[in-house]
Design an enzyme around this catalytic site. Structure first.
Site, mmCIF file in Angstrom:
data_model
loop_
_atom_site.group_PDB
_atom_site.id
_atom_site.type_symbol
_atom_site.label_atom_id
_atom_site.label_comp_id
_atom_site.label_asym_id
_atom_site.label_seq_id
_atom_site.Cartn_x
_atom_site.Cartn_y
_atom_site.Cartn_z
ATOM 1 N N HIS A 194 -1.095 1.929 3.280
ATOM 2 C CA HIS A 194 -1.347 0.347 2.767
ATOM 3 C C HIS A 194 -0.991 -0.349 4.191
ATOM 4 O O HIS A 194 -2.059 -0.778 4.904
ATOM 5 C CB HIS A 194 -0.868 -0.104 1.795
ATOM 6 C CG HIS A 194 -1.077 -1.481 1.555
ATOM 7 N ND1 HIS A 194 -1.941 -2.236 0.522
ATOM 8 C CD2 HIS A 194 -0.511 -2.760 2.028
ATOM 9 C CE1 HIS A 194 -2.039 -3.376 0.599
ATOM 10 N NE2 HIS A 194 -1.372 -3.637 1.472
ATOM 11 N N GLU A 195 0.407 -0.149 4.646
ATOM 12 C CA GLU A 195 0.758 -0.701 5.671
ATOM 13 C C GLU A 195 0.232 -0.114 6.777
ATOM 14 O O GLU A 195 -0.228 -0.816 7.833
ATOM 15 C CB GLU A 195 2.274 -0.771 5.861
ATOM 16 C CG GLU A 195 3.010 -1.512 4.665
ATOM 17 C CD GLU A 195 2.450 -2.955 4.273
ATOM 18 O OE1 GLU A 195 2.128 -3.643 5.285
ATOM 19 O OE2 GLU A 195 2.473 -3.224 3.181
ATOM 20 N N HIS A 228 -3.235 -1.767 7.698
ATOM 21 C CA HIS A 228 -2.835 -3.147 8.324
ATOM 22 C C HIS A 228 -2.528 -2.986 9.891
ATOM 23 O O HIS A 228 -3.060 -3.755 10.612
ATOM 24 C CB HIS A 228 -1.776 -3.949 7.589
ATOM 25 C CG HIS A 228 -2.065 -4.688 6.337
ATOM 26 N ND1 HIS A 228 -2.974 -5.462 6.214
ATOM 27 C CD2 HIS A 228 -1.533 -4.402 5.139
ATOM 28 C CE1 HIS A 228 -2.926 -5.967 4.970
ATOM 29 N NE2 HIS A 228 -2.073 -5.380 4.233
ATOM 30 N N GLU A 251 -6.461 -7.283 4.144
ATOM 31 C CA GLU A 251 -6.209 -6.431 2.953
ATOM 32 C C GLU A 251 -7.215 -5.290 2.641
ATOM 33 O O GLU A 251 -7.032 -4.336 2.384
ATOM 34 C CB GLU A 251 -6.173 -7.419 1.639
ATOM 35 C CG GLU A 251 -5.466 -6.692 0.563
ATOM 36 C CD GLU A 251 -4.018 -6.391 0.712
ATOM 37 O OE1 GLU A 251 -3.453 -6.808 1.945
ATOM 38 O OE2 GLU A 251 -3.539 -5.619 -0.043
#
Ligand code: CO
Length: 494
Positions: A259-260, A263, A289
């Site tokens: 997830h990170e 980003h 997102e």
């Protein structure tokens, strides 16, 4: 020197101050000793104030007017003027005294929220929330809107978005998901993995690996540990991620890393010509997102990914040697009617967001009073998710956002899921043998496609414009619904 060049120079000052603030904030959440907290808060406050004063200064107004009069000729220059004019106008609309009151009130409200959550007692938070809401509504009025005060607020996170457009997308999505959830329950429950513990250092190694797989550049970033995972762009060539680890569950950290990492790939992929212009962030919170959800869910929760990643998982955690890639895939795609948003799966997650969107819209439009909020929350939970929170801590008090005055933020999470599915459909069409690449762990072609289509543009395009350029259509829930029906239909055999 042209007016645009002078604007760029002035903006660079703001961006450099903000970079120093970002670094101080990153350190505060990763390495700072406890006793440094008070001094750091002062330093951060000072840096933010220095940046803010420039954003709303008369000089900024003059530079923007001159740049506009000159007529920005390139797409990037037009975006530069658009983005800074928006910052300037929105912040100038709020008198300094009111802003100061907002900062103080939300600080107090956050403190009250922490206590109320610990005691699971909404009454401790209610008066503070009422104060925050009053200020937020006043700020929306000052910024201005045509249809709903909510529009003035959501604009902060999702430029061009409105309450009515969100309703048109989220209401039907909610109905479809509620029905689909019922269907899934008639299917078979997914695999359960053998119990075991997952040593933290091995988890950290695996996360480091996962970031390398997807192409996160460790020479332009680093991975640290924090209470809540986050990504921060400190400046060109420096985009950092953090993660957290739980001994009983390796997937929370692994998906956190993906997830990170998503980003961070966005931040690392922005064209270098956009450095220090204020255009090197994402097109919006929703688009940002979408990048994290793309790697976490579309890729990381796919069967193709687990065919590639399973041997690595077993090498790190040998007690999983008897499992098959399909078992892990099923395990990470369980669907549950749950109370807590941050622990929710892909099918129910958006229902948590629909609930928050509807409630905050009613609050901001004055159709719902703070007193009635907990009852309304529990009612909606029962209706959408079929569960009633046993207490406020696991209900209305679970999220920090409203205490910080962040009304209009929640929809970004849902938009991220929708955009991610739209991007995946487009990538499946355009990247030859897309899933073959995933199955072989060759993520380069996919990352390069995202870089070319999304990352390098930074904030040059408005979110929906970007979506249209990449996928050929505006924001829509169709791709997401098709995706969850396909995948979860397969997982649950319905
Ligand atoms: Co995120």
């Amino acid at each position: 020197m042209t007016a645009l060049a002078r604007l760029r120079e002035y903006v660079r000052e703001i961006e450099e101050i903000s970079a120093a603030a970002a670094l101080a904030a990153w350190d505060q959440r990763t390495h700072m000793p406890e006793k440094g907290a008070e001094a750091r808060a002062k330093v951060l406050g000072r840096l933010e104030r220095l940046a803010f004063e420039r954003v709303v200064s008369d000089r900024m107004g003059e530079l923007l007017a001159a740049a506009e009069a000159e007529g920005p000729s390139s797409e990037v220059d037009r975006a530069l003027v658009r983005v800074w004019k928006r910052n300037y106008t929105r912040h100038r609309a709020i008198p300094p005294d009111l802003y100061q009151r907002f900062v103080e009130t939300t600080a107090r409200a956050e403190h009250a929220w922490e206590k109320a959550k610990a005691a699971s007692d909404f009454a401790l938070f209610r008066p503070r929330l009422a104060e925050v809401l009053d200020l937020v509504r006043e700020i929306a009025r000052l910024i201005g809107y045509t249809e709903s005060p909510y529009d003035a607020l959501v604009e902060e996170y999702e430029p061009g978005m409105t309450a009515s457009r969100l309703r048109a997308i989220l209401d039907p999505l909610r109905r479809e998901l509620v029905a689909f959830l019922g269907e899934l329950e008639r299917g078979r429950a997914p695999a359960v993995l053998p119990r075991g513990t997952y040593p933290l250092d091995r988890q950290r190694e695996l996360c480091q690996k996962a970031l390398t797989w997807i192409g996160y550049d460790f020479a332009a970033g680093r991975l640290d540990t924090s209470v809540h995972p986050f990504t921060v762009g400190v400046g060109p060539g420096d985009v950092r991620v953090t993660n957290r680890y739980r001994e009983e569950d390796p997937f929370s950290a692994l998906f956190g890393a993906l997830h990170e990492g998503g980003h961070a790939l966005y931040g690392q992929g922005v064209d270098s010509s956009l450095a220090w212009t204020g255009l090197s962030g994402g097109a919006s919170f929703g688009i940002h997102e979408s990048q994290s959800r793309f790697w976490e869910n579309q890729i990381g929760r796919s069967l193709a990914f687990w065919r590639f990643a399973h041997p690595h998982l077993v090498r790190h955690f040998p007690h999983l040697a008897q499992t098959k890639p399909e078992d892990v895939w099923r395990h990470v795609n369980r669907v549950e009617r749950s109370l807590i948003r941050v622990e929710a799966d892909e099918v129910t997650y958006n229902l948590h967001i629909c609930l928050r969107f509807e409630l905050e819209l009613e609050l901001v439009e004055g159709r719902l009073g703070v007193d009635e909020l907990p009852a309304r929350w529990n009612e909606a939970m029962e209706e959408y998710l079929g569960v009633t929170p046993p207490d406020d801590a696991r209900g209305v008090l679970q999220d920090v956002h409203w205490s910080g005055g962040m009304f209009g933020y929640f929809p970004s999470y849902a938009l991220g899921n929708l955009y991610a599915a739209q991007l995946t459909s487009a990538a499946e069409r355009e990247v030859p043998t897309f899933w073959g690449h995933v199955e072989r762990g060759e993520f380069g072609p996919i990352r390069e496609w995202l870089r070319e289509k999304v990352h390098r543009h930074g904030q040059v395009y408005l979110p929906e414009e970007l979506c249209r350029r990449v996928t050929g259509e505006g924001l829509s829930a169709e791709a997401f619904l098709g995706y969850v029906r396909r995948k979860y239909g397969q997982v649950y055999g319905v």
